[in-house]
Design a protein around this motif. Structure first.
Motif, PDB file in Angstrom:
ATOM      1  N   GLY A 405       0.719  -1.256   0.035  1.00  0.00           N
ATOM      2  CA  GLY A 405      -0.250  -0.199   0.487  1.00  0.00           C
ATOM      3  C   GLY A 405       1.050   1.434  -0.199  1.00  0.00           C
ATOM      4  N   HIS A 406       1.965   1.385   0.847  1.00  0.00           N
ATOM      5  CA  HIS A 406       2.855   2.685   1.056  1.00  0.00           C
ATOM      6  C   HIS A 406       3.404   2.483  -0.764  1.00  0.00           C
ATOM      7  CE1 HIS A 406       1.636   3.301   4.885  1.00  0.00           C
ATOM      8  NE2 HIS A 406       2.404   2.244   5.423  1.00  0.00           N
ATOM      9  N   VAL A 407       3.734   1.467  -1.179  1.00  0.00           N
ATOM     10  CA  VAL A 407       4.919   1.640  -3.083  1.00  0.00           C
ATOM     11  C   VAL A 407       3.540   2.260  -3.140  1.00  0.00           C
ATOM     12  CG1 VAL A 407       5.597  -0.121  -4.073  1.00  0.00           C
ATOM     13  CG2 VAL A 407       6.410  -0.142  -2.073  1.00  0.00           C
ATOM     14  N   LEU A 432       8.599   8.002  -1.810  1.00  0.00           N
ATOM     15  CA  LEU A 432       8.389   6.901  -0.119  1.00  0.00           C
ATOM     16  C   LEU A 432       9.589   7.677   0.779  1.00  0.00           C
ATOM     17  CD1 LEU A 432       7.102   3.960   0.890  1.00  0.00           C
ATOM     18  CD2 LEU A 432       9.407   3.057  -0.576  1.00  0.00           C
ATOM     19  N   LEU A 433      10.279   8.131   0.563  1.00  0.00           N
ATOM     20  CA  LEU A 433      11.665   8.729   1.129  1.00  0.00           C
ATOM     21  C   LEU A 433      10.394   9.625   2.204  1.00  0.00           C
ATOM     22  CD1 LEU A 433      14.595   8.391   2.635  1.00  0.00           C
ATOM     23  CD2 LEU A 433      15.296  10.315   0.676  1.00  0.00           C
ATOM     24  N   HIS A 434       9.947  10.979   1.624  1.00  0.00           N
ATOM     25  CA  HIS A 434       9.206  11.955   2.237  1.00  0.00           C
ATOM     26  C   HIS A 434       7.730  11.659   2.414  1.00  0.00           C
ATOM     27  CE1 HIS A 434      12.811  14.075   1.256  1.00  0.00           C
ATOM     28  NE2 HIS A 434      13.397  13.497  -0.182  1.00  0.00           N
ATOM     29  N   LYS A 435       7.649   9.925   2.944  1.00  0.00           N
ATOM     30  CA  LYS A 435       5.911   9.701   3.442  1.00  0.00           C
ATOM     31  C   LYS A 435       5.951  10.115   4.704  1.00  0.00           C
ATOM     32  CE  LYS A 435       2.841   7.106   1.849  1.00  0.00           C
ATOM     33  NZ  LYS A 435       2.405   6.410   2.495  1.00  0.00           N
ATOM     34  N   SER A 436       6.797  10.418   4.420  1.00  0.00           N
ATOM     35  CA  SER A 436       6.895  11.046   6.652  1.00  0.00           C
ATOM     36  C   SER A 436       6.557  12.203   6.521  1.00  0.00           C
ATOM     37  CB  SER A 436       7.991  10.680   7.750  1.00  0.00           C
ATOM     38  OG  SER A 436       9.291  11.434   6.766  1.00  0.00           O
ATOM     39  N   LYS A 439       2.892  17.338   3.734  1.00  0.00           N
ATOM     40  CA  LYS A 439       2.343  17.657   2.755  1.00  0.00           C
ATOM     41  C   LYS A 439       2.401  15.874   1.981  1.00  0.00           C
ATOM     42  CE  LYS A 439       5.087  19.540  -1.488  1.00  0.00           C
ATOM     43  NZ  LYS A 439       5.920  20.338  -1.964  1.00  0.00           N
ATOM     44  N   TYR A 440       3.358  15.313   2.404  1.00  0.00           N
ATOM     45  CA  TYR A 440       2.351  14.297   1.229  1.00  0.00           C
ATOM     46  C   TYR A 440       1.531  13.184   1.886  1.00  0.00           C
ATOM     47  CZ  TYR A 440       6.851  15.475  -1.196  1.00  0.00           C
ATOM     48  OH  TYR A 440       7.049  16.997  -2.214  1.00  0.00           O
ATOM     49  N   TYR A 441       1.838  12.640   3.329  1.00  0.00           N
ATOM     50  CA  TYR A 441       0.901  11.285   3.619  1.00  0.00           C
ATOM     51  C   TYR A 441      -0.353  12.018   4.092  1.00  0.00           C
ATOM     52  CZ  TYR A 441       1.532  13.500   8.566  1.00  0.00           C
ATOM     53  OH  TYR A 441       1.863  13.836   9.683  1.00  0.00           O
ATOM     54  N   ASN A 442      -0.408  13.692   3.951  1.00  0.00           N
ATOM     55  CA  ASN A 442      -2.040  13.862   3.557  1.00  0.00           C
ATOM     56  C   ASN A 442      -2.662  14.240   2.302  1.00  0.00           C
ATOM     57  OD1 ASN A 442      -2.699  14.169   6.543  1.00  0.00           O
ATOM     58  ND2 ASN A 442      -1.744  16.372   7.091  1.00  0.00           N
ATOM     59  N   ASP A 443      -1.444  14.244   1.645  1.00  0.00           N
ATOM     60  CA  ASP A 443      -1.958  14.451   0.200  1.00  0.00           C
ATOM     61  C   ASP A 443      -3.584  13.493  -0.542  1.00  0.00           C
ATOM     62  OD1 ASP A 443      -2.060  13.847  -3.045  1.00  0.00           O
ATOM     63  OD2 ASP A 443      -0.838  15.981  -2.554  1.00  0.00           O
ATOM     64  N   VAL A 446      -2.701   9.745  -1.029  1.00  0.00           N
ATOM     65  CA  VAL A 446      -2.601   8.908  -0.545  1.00  0.00           C
ATOM     66  C   VAL A 446      -3.737   8.433   0.007  1.00  0.00           C
ATOM     67  CG1 VAL A 446      -0.976   8.731   1.499  1.00  0.00           C
ATOM     68  CG2 VAL A 446       0.086   9.606  -0.579  1.00  0.00           C
ATOM     69  N   LYS A 447      -3.590   6.962   0.391  1.00  0.00           N
ATOM     70  CA  LYS A 447      -4.763   5.915   0.892  1.00  0.00           C
ATOM     71  C   LYS A 447      -3.985   5.258   2.030  1.00  0.00           C
ATOM     72  CE  LYS A 447      -6.889   5.343  -3.663  1.00  0.00           C
ATOM     73  NZ  LYS A 447      -7.271   4.027  -4.162  1.00  0.00           N
ATOM     74  N   TYR A 448      -2.318   5.260   2.326  1.00  0.00           N
ATOM     75  CA  TYR A 448      -2.076   4.251   3.415  1.00  0.00           C
ATOM     76  C   TYR A 448      -1.514   5.637   4.720  1.00  0.00           C
ATOM     77  CZ  TYR A 448      -3.711   0.427   1.434  1.00  0.00           C
ATOM     78  OH  TYR A 448      -4.284  -0.481   0.238  1.00  0.00           O
ATOM     79  N   GLY A 449      -1.716   6.902   4.528  1.00  0.00           N
ATOM     80  CA  GLY A 449      -1.529   7.693   5.402  1.00  0.00           C
ATOM     81  C   GLY A 449       0.355   7.865   5.775  1.00  0.00           C
ATOM     82  N   TYR A 450       0.915   8.390   6.821  1.00  0.00           N
ATOM     83  CA  TYR A 450       1.785   7.678   7.088  1.00  0.00           C
ATOM     84  C   TYR A 450       3.063   6.979   7.236  1.00  0.00           C
ATOM     85  CZ  TYR A 450       6.430   9.049  10.511  1.00  0.00           C
ATOM     86  OH  TYR A 450       7.550   9.057  10.933  1.00  0.00           O
ATOM     87  N   CYS A 451       4.461   6.841   6.702  1.00  0.00           N
ATOM     88  CA  CYS A 451       5.118   5.987   6.346  1.00  0.00           C
ATOM     89  C   CYS A 451       6.659   5.923   6.789  1.00  0.00           C
ATOM     90  CB  CYS A 451       5.239   5.250   5.083  1.00  0.00           C
ATOM     91  SG  CYS A 451       6.676   4.443   4.711  1.00  0.00           S
TER      92      CYS A 451
END
Length: 475
Positions: A405-407, A432-436, A439-443, A446-451
């Motif tokens: 999911g995160h990928v 993926l590196l910046h999914k923490s 700006k990105y995990y709230n986009d 994005v379905k699986y949130g913070y990573c």
């Protein structure tokens, strides 16, 4: 270690021996046109391509870990330059010099004696170490029993006594050059047999076994090999101390300059001293080669190599890739358990183990089979999106670590921001590196949130780099 047959020796003697006082044929050939590739080109690509030789000091794999004097120096240099290191292994000097000339590689990183007579477009770096050349000869046969029963051979101590003797050396090596010069100095013939594709340590082994009488080696490496072959003698020097260097193309002055400046500074550090002592002076490190988990002798990565091969073959996966993943996950410890509850060699979560029928995740074969089935499942899910299997494996490994999911989220982000969602480096890997980051995990895509993307980012890189090392040294 490969053996030279009697027939091969006869052919070699007929083809190469004699008092070789002139340059070999390769030195008479016209100079090959050198590739136009210098530091700016290397930096633009972000990769420095190097070749080294495979032996018990320069480059090998021990208990799954790539190691070696040259490898550690190269890693330090690549880190200093901010470049990715692409290491290949080849013990044939003729091929290495040709590949350097044509631009397939940028550096030959081995113990090359910096000689003045080479006229093949090669420039030598500042020395990384120094050593003199010594004659390798057998003191006694390896199976002569207890010390009091041994019959000791008469040893050469005076270089004049090499007259008429046959000495086997690696083709196009500085050892052949030195022996030709020595033949001139003593005013007599030395029969020099130049063997292509045989590394120095292989020839040392043949002397120890009694298949050939003499070879020549740098003294520092010769003394390491006394620990493996105590029946050898390495006390007869045939040269003064020489500079041992790397080689680059003559038309790569910027690369040569940065290597030289780095070597001059790095050799003054405690870190360099530790690296040199580790491989040439540390008795404990020297004896690693006697153990089965050394790629030079035993050839094993772990206790589970056969099992990994068998299970990988069922799904048409390269066992060396699976071994690299297992090393990353568990260091080959079958009973290890993570803080999150993942268990076994391939660190299967309970839900994953249940899905693939793994009833006992601490049982190695079950765990390996379950892990490969998960990899296969992920590969099937991504196959229609990413058709290139070499590119797809990066996405599969990341998914194995952090979840599919995160990928997929990172792929959606890459596409939204105009990047290629089917390419890993600098594209999906970046998101993926910046999914923490909020700006990105709230986009909305994005379905699986913070990573915490740093871990899978490095996970993919480290497994594939180790896999490349495994491919260099293991079938």
């Amino acid at each position: 270690m490969r053996k030279i047959s009697t027939l091969f020796l006869m052919i070699s003697l007929l083809g190469f021996t004699g008092c070789l006082t002139e340059k070999p044929d390769s030195a008479k050939e016209k100079t090959v046109k050198l590739a136009e590739r210098d530091l700016a080109d290397i930096k633009e690509e972000g990769i420095v391509r190097v070749v080294t030789n495979y032996n018990s000091t320069n480059y090998f794999v021990y208990k799954g870990t790539p190691m070696g004097y040259q490898l550690e120096l190269l890693q330090e240099f690549a880190n200093y330059m901010g470049l990715k290191l692409d290491v290949t292994v080849n013990n044939d000097l003729t091929t290495n010099f040709k590949n350097l000339q044509t631009g397939k590689i940028d550096i030959i990183a081995s113990n090359l004696a910096a000689t003045l007579e080479r006229d093949n477009g090669v420039a030598f770096s500042e020395p990384h170490s120094y050593s003199r050349q010594v004659l390798i000869q057998q003191r006694y046969a390896p199976d002569n029993g207890e010390a009091h029963q041994r019959e000791y051979n008469k040893l050469i101590r005076n270089q004049l006594n090499l007259a008429g003797k046959t000495v086997y050396v690696q083709k196009e090596s500085a050892y052949a050059t030195r022996l030709r010069n020595l033949a001139q100095e003593i005013g007599d013939s030395i029969n020099i047999v130049e063997i292509a594709d045989y590394e120095v340590e292989q020839l040392i082994g043949l002397v120890a076994q009694g298949e050939i009488k003499y070879t020549v080696c740098d003294e520092n490496l010769a003394r390491v090999n006394l620990n493996y072959y105590p029946n050898l003698d390495v006390e007869t020097a045939i040269s003064f101390p020489q500079k041992l260097s790397w080689a680059v193309r003559k038309n790569s002055p910027d690369l040569l300059n940065v290597i030289n400046n780095w070597l001059i500074s790095f050799k003054k550090t405690k870190q360099y001293s530790n690296i040199y002592q580790k491989y040439y002076l540390n008795k404990r490190s020297i004896h690693l080669v006697d153990e089965g988990f050394h790629s030079i002798k035993g050839g094993q990565v772990s206790d589970y190599d056969d099992m990994i091969r068998e299970e990988s073959e069922k799904f048409n996966w390269d066992w060396r890739l699976i071994a690299s993943l297992i090393y990353q996950e568990s260091r080959f410890l079958p009973k290890v358990e993570s803080w999150a509850g993942a268990k076994g060699l391939m660190q299967l979560m309970p839900s994953t183990a249940g899905r693939f029928g793994v009833t006992n995740p601490e049982e190695p074969r079950q765990n390996i089979r379950g892990g490969i089935e998960l990899l296969q499942w992920l590969d099937e899910r991504l196959k229609n999106r990413i058709t290139d299997p070499r590119e797809r494996i990066k996405f599969v490994l990341a998914s194995y670590n952090v979840g599919l999911g995160h990928v997929l989220d990172a792929m959606n982000l890459a596409e939204k921001y105009g990047e290629d969602p089917y390419k890993w480096e600098d594209n999906v890997a970046y998101y993926l590196l910046h999914k923490s980051e909020p700006k990105y995990y709230n986009d909305p895509v994005v379905k699986y949130g913070y990573c915490r993307g740093e871990e899978p980012f490095h996970y993919v890189t480290e497994i594939l780099e180790r896999y490349d090392h495994y491919k260099n040294v293991m079938e």
